[in-house]
Design an enzyme around this catalytic site. Structure first.
Site, PDB file in Angstrom:
ATOM      1  N   ARG A 111       0.838  -1.195   0.000  1.00  0.00           N
ATOM      2  CA  ARG A 111       0.000   0.000   0.000  1.00  0.00           C
ATOM      3  C   ARG A 111       0.876   1.249   0.000  1.00  0.00           C
ATOM      4  NH1 ARG A 111      -1.887   3.660   3.435  1.00  0.00           N
ATOM      5  NH2 ARG A 111      -0.758   2.810   5.179  1.00  0.00           N
ATOM      6  N   GLN A 112       0.466   2.224  -0.776  1.00  0.00           N
ATOM      7  CA  GLN A 112       1.047   3.565  -0.672  1.00  0.00           C
ATOM      8  C   GLN A 112      -0.125   4.473  -0.383  1.00  0.00           C
ATOM      9  OE1 GLN A 112       4.088   4.314  -0.636  1.00  0.00           O
ATOM     10  NE2 GLN A 112       5.227   2.822  -1.859  1.00  0.00           N
ATOM     11  N   SER A 113       0.015   5.342   0.610  1.00  0.00           N
ATOM     12  CA  SER A 113      -1.196   6.008   1.072  1.00  0.00           C
ATOM     13  C   SER A 113      -1.688   7.107   0.146  1.00  0.00           C
ATOM     14  CB  SER A 113      -1.008   6.553   2.473  1.00  0.00           C
ATOM     15  OG  SER A 113       0.024   7.489   2.453  1.00  0.00           O
ATOM     16  N   SER A 114      -0.828   7.699  -0.679  1.00  0.00           N
ATOM     17  CA  SER A 114      -1.364   8.720  -1.576  1.00  0.00           C
ATOM     18  C   SER A 114      -0.881   8.437  -2.983  1.00  0.00           C
ATOM     19  CB  SER A 114      -0.931  10.118  -1.142  1.00  0.00           C
ATOM     20  OG  SER A 114       0.435  10.264  -1.394  1.00  0.00           O
ATOM     21  N   GLN A 162       2.601   9.285  -3.514  1.00  0.00           N
ATOM     22  CA  GLN A 162       3.560   8.259  -3.097  1.00  0.00           C
ATOM     23  C   GLN A 162       3.643   7.132  -4.121  1.00  0.00           C
ATOM     24  OE1 GLN A 162       2.230   7.153   0.806  1.00  0.00           O
ATOM     25  NE2 GLN A 162       3.746   8.448   1.800  1.00  0.00           N
TER      26      GLN A 162
END
Ligand code: ZN
Length: 686
Positions: free
Chosen positions: A21-24, A27
């Site tokens: 997962r990358q939060s934005s 990212q």
């Protein structure tokens, strides 16, 4: 502690789950290195004994924030699979970042513990079934959430600091842009500026958001709108009611900086809610930070106006915009007893809509009886008369002001439309230049550009047509119709006022132009105190309007006439005489004998018999003894013409004039002759 011995054959039978997962989105694109690290965990799993094809990668949640499990389908799938015992191990880069929310994280730990699922991150391998490991993982989760909080606080703190100084860069409403030094300036596009100025003057003139929209649509004016977040090209659209309210309520147009006009929060389902706060609860409000289209006072007066227009809000109802009903003083009336604004209600009276002025504020708010209710038709009429009388010296000035206003308005509108035309011309020129510049050999591009140029030319032609049509309409309106109307107003206000062609709404507008307010008090009569603009006062006293039965009452003159006529005529004759004179009852019907009879009875007028008797006329019973006869024979002497009598009215009753001595002698003589004749006839027959 973190030895591979934690991995058992039982774990290896189940799949390994790798959560990425990358939060934005930022990212996702920028931070490829961390993605690399997340994929490296895969190799660890293989080293621990999982076959390559037994590793399940969950990466649906790229670009989603970890602040809540809602809307993260990947995380939810992970939890579900762990719960079903499908996972032998869960892997993630800094596993605590699996969930940035402690509740979600602890739930995952709990389930992992129950299903004997291992957890792996870059630091090591954990078994949530072991107390020590679970404690450590719990701490990691807490730390992670704390980190998020600190990060957020730092960011928000920075934002608030900037906002306090009024320097925070925020999306600007249409009509403003940032210059190179991030200062707010008016949009250099003159057309945008003109439109906004026009918008505000229109609102000031018509007084309501709805009428502003109507005016813009009627005149064919477009309203500018920028792409999202104040960037992008200006689009010209129809003005909407929502855009009108947004624009009027936005303090930036008065050059003010504000922050925290709304409050937003997420509910238990993760749904976002936004609430608009009242002005005194805004975080920051700094007037006069940059140039604007309004003064701060103007902005406040617009807000006040909008509030007053909200009729249903139960707020101050005083002086809303003029509405369609016939009541002249709607919005201007004040209760003379309690000082509150009175409302109007309508009812039908003799087939016409008639207003009542009602003070019911307390009755609505405190469930008390209405303070006072006053029939308004008479008041409207009297005030109208007063206006017509008092307006004459003002007339010319009002008319001139109106004319000047219309003229400037037309000029402004024309300028705005001309700018629209210029823009179309400019765009057509640009399309032509683009087409000219392209390499003719590049057919595909050249064709597209040519099509665009043609389209722009078509729009230009249309804009030209529209402009000319509108200009013709404007000038025609001004020269003929409006000029004559203005002249008529200047010359003859009363005619205009009384003209059936003048709408009630316009009459109300005129009244508002001249009147400040009208105070009403109901007493023995209605006391109307009128305050003109500029302070002049006038008091009127009007009788209370008659109730329905009183209005149906026959006029006293008619009763008197009936009384007079009854002296010498029967009821039937009286009705006939009144009919011949063209008189009617209050309900508009011609008189009949029954009506005369009923009126005589109702008004206690003397009967015809009483009248005749008082003139000395005698009944048959009184006549009988006088002429030496029985009463039933009296009628015979009337028919023979010896006795004079008068009909009393209904039926066959008569009263008799007193017979003279000669008449009585005549009767005796006739009776004697008749007896002698009878005797003679008897002798002859014998
Ligand atoms: Zn009252």
């Amino acid at each position: 502690m973190n030895t591979p011995s934690k991995v058992t054959a039982q774990h290896l039978q189940r799949a390994a789950y790798l959560y990425i997962r990358q939060s934005s989105l930022h990212q996702v694109f920028e931070n490829t290195e961390s993605t690399e690290r997340q994929y490296a965990l895969r190799r660890r799993a293989v080293a621990l004994g999982w076959a390559e094809d037994r590793i399940v990668v969950i990466d649906h949640d790229q670009g989603q924030s970890g602040a809540s499990a809602i809307d993260r389908a990947g995380f939810q799938r992970l939890v579900a699979d762990v719960g079903l015992g499908k996972a032998g191990i869960v892997m993630g880069l800094e596993v605590s970042r699996l969930a940035r929310n402690c509740a979600d994280w602890h739930r995952l730990l709990e389930i992992c513990g129950l299903t004997h699922t291992l957890i792996l991150d870059e630091d090591g391998l954990y078994d949530p079934g072991h107390y020590n490991d679970r404690l450590l993982l719990g701490l990691k989760g807490t730390m992670s959430e704390a980190e998020l909080h600190v990060l957020k606080a730092r960011l928000v703190g920075g934002v608030l600091n900037k906002a306090q100084r009024g320097e925070l860069k925020m999306p600007l409403p249409i009509g403003f842009i940032y210059d190179e030094e991030d200062r707010v300036i008016l949009d250099p596009d003159q057309q945008v500026q003109q439109s906004l100025r026009m918008f505000f003057t229109t609102f000031e003139r018509v007084g309501s958001a709805w009428s502003t929209v109507q005016t813009f649509r009627r005149e064919g004016w477009k309203f500018p709108k920028r792409g999202q977040a104040g960037s992008g090209e200006v689009a010209w659209q129809e003005l909407t009611h929502a855009a009108t309210l947004d624009t009027l309520h936005n303090p930036r147009y008065a050059g003010a900086f504000c922050f925290g006009r709304t409050r937003s929060w997420k509910d238990i389902d993760g749904k976002q809610h936004v609430q608009i706060l009242p002005r005194d609860q805004w975080r920051f409000l700094k007037p006069d930070v940059h140039s604007g289209y309004l003064t701060w006072d103007q902005f406040l007066s617009h807000e006040k106006r909008l509030l007053e227009n909200q009729q249903c809000q139960g707020g101050a109802r005083h002086a809303g915009p003029p509405r369609e009903g016939p009541s002249l003083l709607q919005g201007l009336v004040i209760c003379g007893k309690c000082g509150r604004a009175m409302t109007v209600c309508y009812h039908h009276r003799f087939g016409r809509l008639s207003p009542d002025y009602l003070c019911q504020k307390r009755c609505i708010e405190e469930a008390e009886a209405a303070c006072q209710r006053i029939p308004g038709a008479g008041i409207d009429e009297a005030v109208g008369r007063l206006l017509v009388q008092s307006v004459t010296p003002l007339t010319l000035e009002v008319a001139l002001n109106v004319q000047a206003e219309i003229q400037t308005r037309l000029a402004e509108a024309d300028r705005l439309r001309r700018q629209q035309l210029q823009r179309a011309q400019y765009e057509a020129d640009r399309a032509r230049v683009r087409y000219m510049r392209v390499d003719p050999n590049n057919r595909l591009v050249a064709d597209t550009l040519e099509a665009q140029w043609n389209e722009k030319l078509r729009l230009l032609a249309q804009a030209k047509d529209d402009y000319e049509a509108q200009q013709r309409a404007d000038s025609a309106q001004l020269t003929d119709e409006q000029r004559s109307k203005i002249m008529a107003l200047a010359a003859d206000f009363p005619t205009l006022w009384h003209s059936p062609a003048t709408a009630d709404r316009d009459r109300k507008r005129m009244a508002r132009l001249l009147l400040e307010d009208v105070t009403l008090r109901r007493d023995q009569e209605i006391i109307v105190q009128i305050r003109f603009k500029g302070g002049a006062r006038q008091e009127l006293r009007l009788p209370l309007p008659k109730s329905a039965w009183a209005l149906r009452k026959t006029k006293p003159e008619i009763i008197a006439e009936i009384d007079r006529l009854l002296d010498s005529h029967t009821e039937m004759e009286v009705a006939q005489l009144l009919k011949e004179r063209g008189w009617h009852s209050s309900a508009g019907n011609p008189f009949t004998q029954r009506m005369v009879h009923a009126l005589r009875y109702a008004y206690h007028l003397k009967t015809r018999l009483t009248r005749l008797r008082s003139q000395g006329l005698l009944s048959p019973e009184e006549i009988g003894p006088l002429i030496g006869s029985v009463p039933s024979r009296v009628n015979y002497w009337r028919l023979t013409g010896v006795l004079k009598a008068v009909k009393t009215g209904a039926g066959n009753g008569y009263v008799y004039y007193k017979p003279s001595e000669a008449d009585i002698a005549l009767i005796h003589r006739r009776r004697l002759e008749r007896t002698q004749k009878k005797v003679h006839n008897t002798q002859a027959s014998l």
